[in-house]
Design a protein around this motif. Structure first.
Motif, mmCIF file in Angstrom:
data_model
loop_
_atom_site.group_PDB
_atom_site.id
_atom_site.type_symbol
_atom_site.label_atom_id
_atom_site.label_comp_id
_atom_site.label_asym_id
_atom_site.label_seq_id
_atom_site.Cartn_x
_atom_site.Cartn_y
_atom_site.Cartn_z
ATOM 1 N N ALA A 97 0.854 -1.198 0.000
ATOM 2 C CA ALA A 97 0.000 0.000 0.000
ATOM 3 C C ALA A 97 0.880 1.235 0.000
ATOM 4 C CB ALA A 97 -0.924 -0.016 1.219
ATOM 5 N N TRP A 98 0.792 2.006 -1.090
ATOM 6 C CA TRP A 98 1.573 3.239 -1.121
ATOM 7 C C TRP A 98 0.738 4.438 -1.547
ATOM 8 C CZ3 TRP A 98 2.723 -0.870 -4.513
ATOM 9 C CH2 TRP A 98 2.480 -0.648 -5.861
ATOM 10 N N GLU A 99 -0.548 4.237 -1.642
ATOM 11 C CA GLU A 99 -1.478 5.354 -1.910
ATOM 12 C C GLU A 99 -2.887 4.868 -1.598
ATOM 13 O OE1 GLU A 99 -3.542 5.261 -5.299
ATOM 14 O OE2 GLU A 99 -3.081 3.209 -4.649
ATOM 15 N N SER A 100 -3.855 5.722 -1.869
ATOM 16 C CA SER A 100 -5.208 5.506 -1.366
ATOM 17 C C SER A 100 -5.822 4.135 -1.692
ATOM 18 C CB SER A 100 -6.093 6.616 -1.931
ATOM 19 O OG SER A 100 -7.403 6.416 -1.543
ATOM 20 N N HIS A 103 -4.245 1.223 0.191
ATOM 21 C CA HIS A 103 -4.673 1.247 1.598
ATOM 22 C C HIS A 103 -6.108 0.732 1.724
ATOM 23 C CE1 HIS A 103 -1.147 3.025 3.336
ATOM 24 N NE2 HIS A 103 -1.145 4.012 2.462
ATOM 25 N N ALA A 106 -6.042 -2.998 1.577
ATOM 26 C CA ALA A 106 -5.491 -3.518 2.846
ATOM 27 C C ALA A 106 -6.554 -3.461 3.941
ATOM 28 C CB ALA A 106 -4.259 -2.711 3.248
ATOM 29 N N GLY A 107 -7.294 -2.349 3.984
ATOM 30 C CA GLY A 107 -8.346 -2.195 4.998
ATOM 31 C C GLY A 107 -9.430 -3.250 4.832
ATOM 32 N N VAL A 120 0.989 -5.700 6.014
ATOM 33 C CA VAL A 120 0.804 -4.558 5.105
ATOM 34 C C VAL A 120 2.158 -3.869 4.942
ATOM 35 C CG1 VAL A 120 -0.480 -2.444 4.636
ATOM 36 C CG2 VAL A 120 -1.588 -4.300 5.903
ATOM 37 N N GLU A 122 3.880 -0.822 3.694
ATOM 38 C CA GLU A 122 3.411 0.521 3.349
ATOM 39 C C GLU A 122 4.548 1.432 2.912
ATOM 40 O OE1 GLU A 122 -0.217 1.804 6.003
ATOM 41 O OE2 GLU A 122 1.371 0.960 7.257
ATOM 42 N N TYR A 125 3.156 8.528 0.379
ATOM 43 C CA TYR A 125 2.855 9.036 -0.960
ATOM 44 C C TYR A 125 4.147 9.504 -1.634
ATOM 45 C CZ TYR A 125 -2.204 8.980 -0.714
ATOM 46 O OH TYR A 125 -3.503 8.574 -0.677
ATOM 47 N N ASP A 351 -7.320 12.198 -0.681
ATOM 48 C CA ASP A 351 -6.465 11.681 0.402
ATOM 49 C C ASP A 351 -4.980 11.954 0.164
ATOM 50 O OD1 ASP A 351 -8.800 10.513 1.215
ATOM 51 O OD2 ASP A 351 -8.285 8.503 0.527
#
Ligand SMILES: Cc1ncc(COP(=O)(O)O)c(C=O)c1O
Length: 391
Positions: A97-100, A103, A106-107, A120, A122, A125, A351
């Protein structure tokens, strides 16, 4: 700094939104006149058209012959969620996850599917998650092109050939613009609304033979909503992969997609689509290099997107503003270009760090990107004068 004159040349198409994206050059509503409307999508004219969209997408993307492709409900999100819900839970999962959007996936995996063995990986940005840390004995979920940070994976070399887990890739703003290393990918999804400038509504789901084997050998412990269901009695629902969609599709959106596929073929196919996006991004990069108030959000040039180019404003007087002030400055700049009818929807994603996001996918004309650069300078100068007065 003085207020400059307006540039003489306007982009002939001001649509630089990162989704829905600009229609192909020459598009008009006329292309929809042969759409199969008011007929069952299960009758042969409709079903043939759905199969045609699958076959032509398969060929244009250069998918391996044994990879399957389906049209799914609910755009890229629907296709990707169907994959997550149908395949995950059989082993541990690494999510990058490296941007909206990363993420978001992942959520969903941790909070909705409630898998407990989730790592995760991460990054902030502008950066890429640590690809060397990925464990391919686990399932791996990632986004090929992070639309909200303009950071993409440079290639598929970091993905193990002899992996035990599956790779699940959200490729929606990469498909048709970036070279995807298909043998490294077990699941990929994209929507019609991005690089080819189609309509939102349907998602495409790519499955490798290994992904099909997982579907046929593993049944998740949770209930499966009908619109995510890819198997029947433990076997792959083959019909979905030949155009018998799970539920009713939009035949209007389909006709539009078929038109854009024909356009893509007519200009030279995948190589040409990629070349167009590359040339657009290079035009913007040349301007960024020559301009001192702006920088890429993506730190490493090898990870810079050629579709969703994200920029930050680095003029020291702007960066010295408080967070809200910086955001207002970028918003003001984007808003000024929108009210001039020069560029629509180029503010950064909600975001993401404040800045600009300019779509340079294959349907955008290079001359329009070129024209836009002068307007960006103009809008910056206007905004700067308003904020700080004459210098
Ligand atoms: C990387 C990524 N994933 C998912 C989505 C959601 O796509 P859709 O609205 O087509 O479902 C987007 C939309 O911008 C995206 O950029």
């Amino acid at each position: 700094m003085t207020r400059p004159a307006m540039p003489a040349v306007r982009p002939s198409d001001p649509r630089f939104s990162s989704g829905p994206c600009a229609k192909r050059p020459g598009w008009s509503p006329e292309i929809l006149q042969d759409a199969v409307l008011g007929r069952s999508h299960r009758a042969s004219p409709g079903k043939d058209r759905l199969k045609q969209a699958i076959d032509e997408s398969h060929a244009l993307l250069g998918l391996p012959g044994d990879y399957r492709l389906a049209i799914m409900p609910a755009s890229d999100t629907g296709a990707f969620e169907a994959a997550l819900w149908s395949l995950l839970g059989a082993r541990g999962v690494d999510v990058l996850a490296w941007e909206s959007f990363g993420h978001g996936w992942a959520g969903d995996i941790s909070n909705e599917l409630k898998l407990d063995d989730v790592r995760v990986l991460e990054a902030e940005y502008g950066a890429l998650a640590d690809l060397a840390a990925v464990d391919f004995s686990r399932d791996v979920v990632f986004t090929w092109n992070g639309t909200t940070s303009g950071v993409r994976v440079p290639d598929g070399r970091w993905i193990a050939d002899d992996r035990d887990g599956l790779t699940l890739c959200d490729a929606t703003s990469a498909a048709f613009a970036q070279r995807i290393d298909w043998p490294k990918i077990d699941v990929a999804t994209f929507s019609w609304q991005k690089v080819l400038g189609g309509e939102a509504q349907h998602g495409m789901l790519v499955l490798s033979p290994r992904a099909v084997a997982r579907l046929e050998s593993y049944r998740p412990p949770w209930p499966m909503p009908k619109i995510f269901r890819l198997t029947k009695s433990g076997r792959l629902s083959e019909a979905i992969f030949t155009g018998a969609t799970i539920n009713t599709p939009s035949m209007l959106a389909l006709e539009d997609y078929l038109d854009t596929l024909a356009w893509a073929r007519s200009i030279g196919g995948l190589d040409r689509l990629i070349a167009r996006a590359d040339a657009n991004a290079a035009t913007l990069a040349k301007w960024v290099d020559a301009t001192d108030w702006v920088e890429f959000l993506a730190g490493d040039p090898a990870t810079r997107s050629n579709t969703s180019v994200c920029l930050r404003i680095v003029d020291p007087r702007v960066t010295a503003l408080a967070g809200d002030g910086r955001a207002a400055f970028a918003k003001g700049l984007a808003g000024r270009l929108a009210s001039e009818g020069v560029a629509f929807d180029i503010g950064s994603y909600r975001d993401a760090p404040p800045g600009l996001r300019i779509w340079t996918g294959a349907t955008v004309e290079r001359a329009n990107v070129e024209a836009l650069t002068n307007w960006l300078d103009w809008a910056f100068a206007c905004e700067f004068l308003e904020q700080f007065g004459p210098v």
